[in-house]
Design an enzyme around this catalytic site. Structure first.
Site, short mmCIF file in Angstrom:
data_model
loop_
_atom_site.label_atom_id
_atom_site.label_comp_id
_atom_site.label_asym_id
_atom_site.label_seq_id
_atom_site.Cartn_x
_atom_site.Cartn_y
_atom_site.Cartn_z
N ILE A 156 17.09 51.55 26.63
CA ILE A 156 15.82 51.50 27.35
C ILE A 156 14.74 50.85 26.50
O ILE A 156 13.94 50.04 26.99
CB ILE A 156 15.40 52.92 27.77
CG1 ILE A 156 16.33 53.44 28.88
CG2 ILE A 156 13.95 52.95 28.25
CD1 ILE A 156 16.11 54.90 29.24
N GLY A 195 14.74 58.48 20.80
CA GLY A 195 15.36 59.75 21.15
C GLY A 195 16.83 59.81 20.77
O GLY A 195 17.50 58.78 20.72
N ILE A 196 17.30 61.02 20.48
CA ILE A 196 18.70 61.25 20.15
C ILE A 196 19.19 62.48 20.90
O ILE A 196 18.39 63.25 21.46
CB ILE A 196 18.91 61.47 18.63
CG1 ILE A 196 18.13 62.71 18.16
CG2 ILE A 196 18.50 60.23 17.84
CD1 ILE A 196 18.44 63.13 16.73
N THR A 197 20.48 62.68 20.93
CA THR A 197 21.07 63.91 21.46
C THR A 197 21.96 64.53 20.39
O THR A 197 22.57 63.83 19.59
CB THR A 197 21.91 63.66 22.72
OG1 THR A 197 22.93 62.68 22.42
CG2 THR A 197 21.05 63.17 23.87
N GLN A 253 19.28 71.21 31.46
CA GLN A 253 20.67 70.76 31.52
C GLN A 253 21.51 71.63 30.61
O GLN A 253 21.14 71.91 29.47
CB GLN A 253 20.78 69.29 31.09
CG GLN A 253 22.19 68.72 31.12
CD GLN A 253 22.81 68.77 32.51
OE1 GLN A 253 23.47 69.74 32.85
NE2 GLN A 253 22.56 67.75 33.32
N GLY A 274 23.93 72.84 27.95
CA GLY A 274 24.33 72.26 26.68
C GLY A 274 23.28 71.39 26.03
O GLY A 274 23.57 70.70 25.05
N GLN A 275 22.05 71.45 26.54
CA GLN A 275 20.99 70.59 25.98
C GLN A 275 19.69 71.37 25.78
O GLN A 275 18.60 70.88 26.09
CB GLN A 275 20.72 69.39 26.89
CG GLN A 275 21.78 68.31 26.81
CD GLN A 275 21.29 66.98 27.39
OE1 GLN A 275 20.52 66.94 28.34
NE2 GLN A 275 21.75 65.88 26.82
N TYR A 333 17.46 69.15 23.54
CA TYR A 333 16.98 67.93 24.20
C TYR A 333 16.02 68.27 25.33
O TYR A 333 14.95 67.66 25.47
CB TYR A 333 18.19 67.15 24.73
CG TYR A 333 17.86 65.81 25.32
CD1 TYR A 333 17.71 64.70 24.51
CD2 TYR A 333 17.74 65.63 26.70
CE1 TYR A 333 17.44 63.44 25.04
CE2 TYR A 333 17.47 64.39 27.25
CZ TYR A 333 17.32 63.30 26.41
OH TYR A 333 17.04 62.06 26.95
N GLY A 360 16.04 59.19 35.01
CA GLY A 360 17.27 59.89 35.32
C GLY A 360 18.38 59.36 34.43
O GLY A 360 18.14 58.95 33.29
#
Length: 240
Positions: free
Chosen positions: A14, A84-86, A141, A143-144, A147, A178
């Site tokens: 992005i 950003g990271i996850t 969400q 598991g996040q 984030y 999204g």
């Protein structure tokens, strides 16, 4: 008059699309990146946009990086906080580092970068700040928790800073993408991704250019009556 724009995480996904779109709109663009020198060189070679390496989670590094950008390109008029990271995982299995890394990179970076440019924007009575949130910051969400917390924090940060900047000609808005067809999303297991696409009314993943168009719109000189808003670009998956 050409504006100077800083896009964090601006050499891939992005961020790359945003950097290119702002460049095509006539801005002088500085694309920040965190560590992949080869990818950054390739990006600059393809686009002609200079890339600047510094850790957006490090306040001093950001201060030094922004000073270099402003010395070379001019005062930063437009800031896009995109980095950003996850580090996904359920809370009962998540180590502190996975929490801290995401909060530091995704949320603290918004403070660090905004703090580095806000005084100049106030002095010039002009500024455009766009913070890239997430559909998962709006709806959560599994598991996040890290984030989602960081992205949700971005939305609150946006609304508060918008109130501070409004009288000084500074607009602050957020975009909540999204699921966009980037490296991060492509890392999702195929069967999970198929279920996600099934829940998107327009029937496809987003493209990075979809988000970039929103950034160009919100950063235009004549977008001065739009502030404190969150623009959801998610194909109708989450209406909030």
């Amino acid at each position: 008059m050409a504006r100077t724009a800083l896009v964090t995480g601006g050499t891939r996904g992005i961020g790359e699309a945003v950097s290119v779109a702002l460049h095509e709109a006539g801005c002088r663009v500085a694309a920040n990146y965190g560590g992949n020198d080869e990818r950054a060189r390739d990006f600059t070679g393809r686009t002609g946009i200079p890339a600047y390496r510094f850790d957006v989670g490090d306040f001093e590094a950001v201060t030094e990086g922004v000073a270099r950008i402003e010395a070379e390109l001019g005062p930063v008029d437009i800031l896009v906080n995109n980095a950003g990271i996850t580090r996904d995982g359920t809370l009962h299995r998540m180590g502190f580092d996975s929490w801290d890394d995401v909060i530091r990179t995704n949320l603290s970076s918004c403070f660090n970068c905004s703090r580095a440019v806000i005084e100049g924007m106030r002095a010039r009575k002009f500024g455009r700040i766009v913070n890239i949130g997430s559909i998962n910051g709006q709806g959560g969400q599994y598991g996040q928790v890290n984030y989602a917390a960081a992205k949700s924090g971005i939305h609150g940060f946006t609304k508060a800073l918008a109130q501070e900047g409004a009288a000084q000609g500074i607009t602050v808005n957020a975009i909540a993408p999204g699921y966009v067809d980037t490296d991060m999303v492509r890392a999702v297991p195929e069967r999970v991704l198929e279920r996600i696409v099934e829940r998107i009314p327009v029937g496809r993943l987003g493209q990075a250019r979809d988000i970039a168009r929103g950034v160009v719109f919100l950063t235009a000189d004549d977008a001065d009556f739009i502030t404190g808003s969150t623009l959801s670009i998610n194909g109708g998956q989450h209406m909030y």
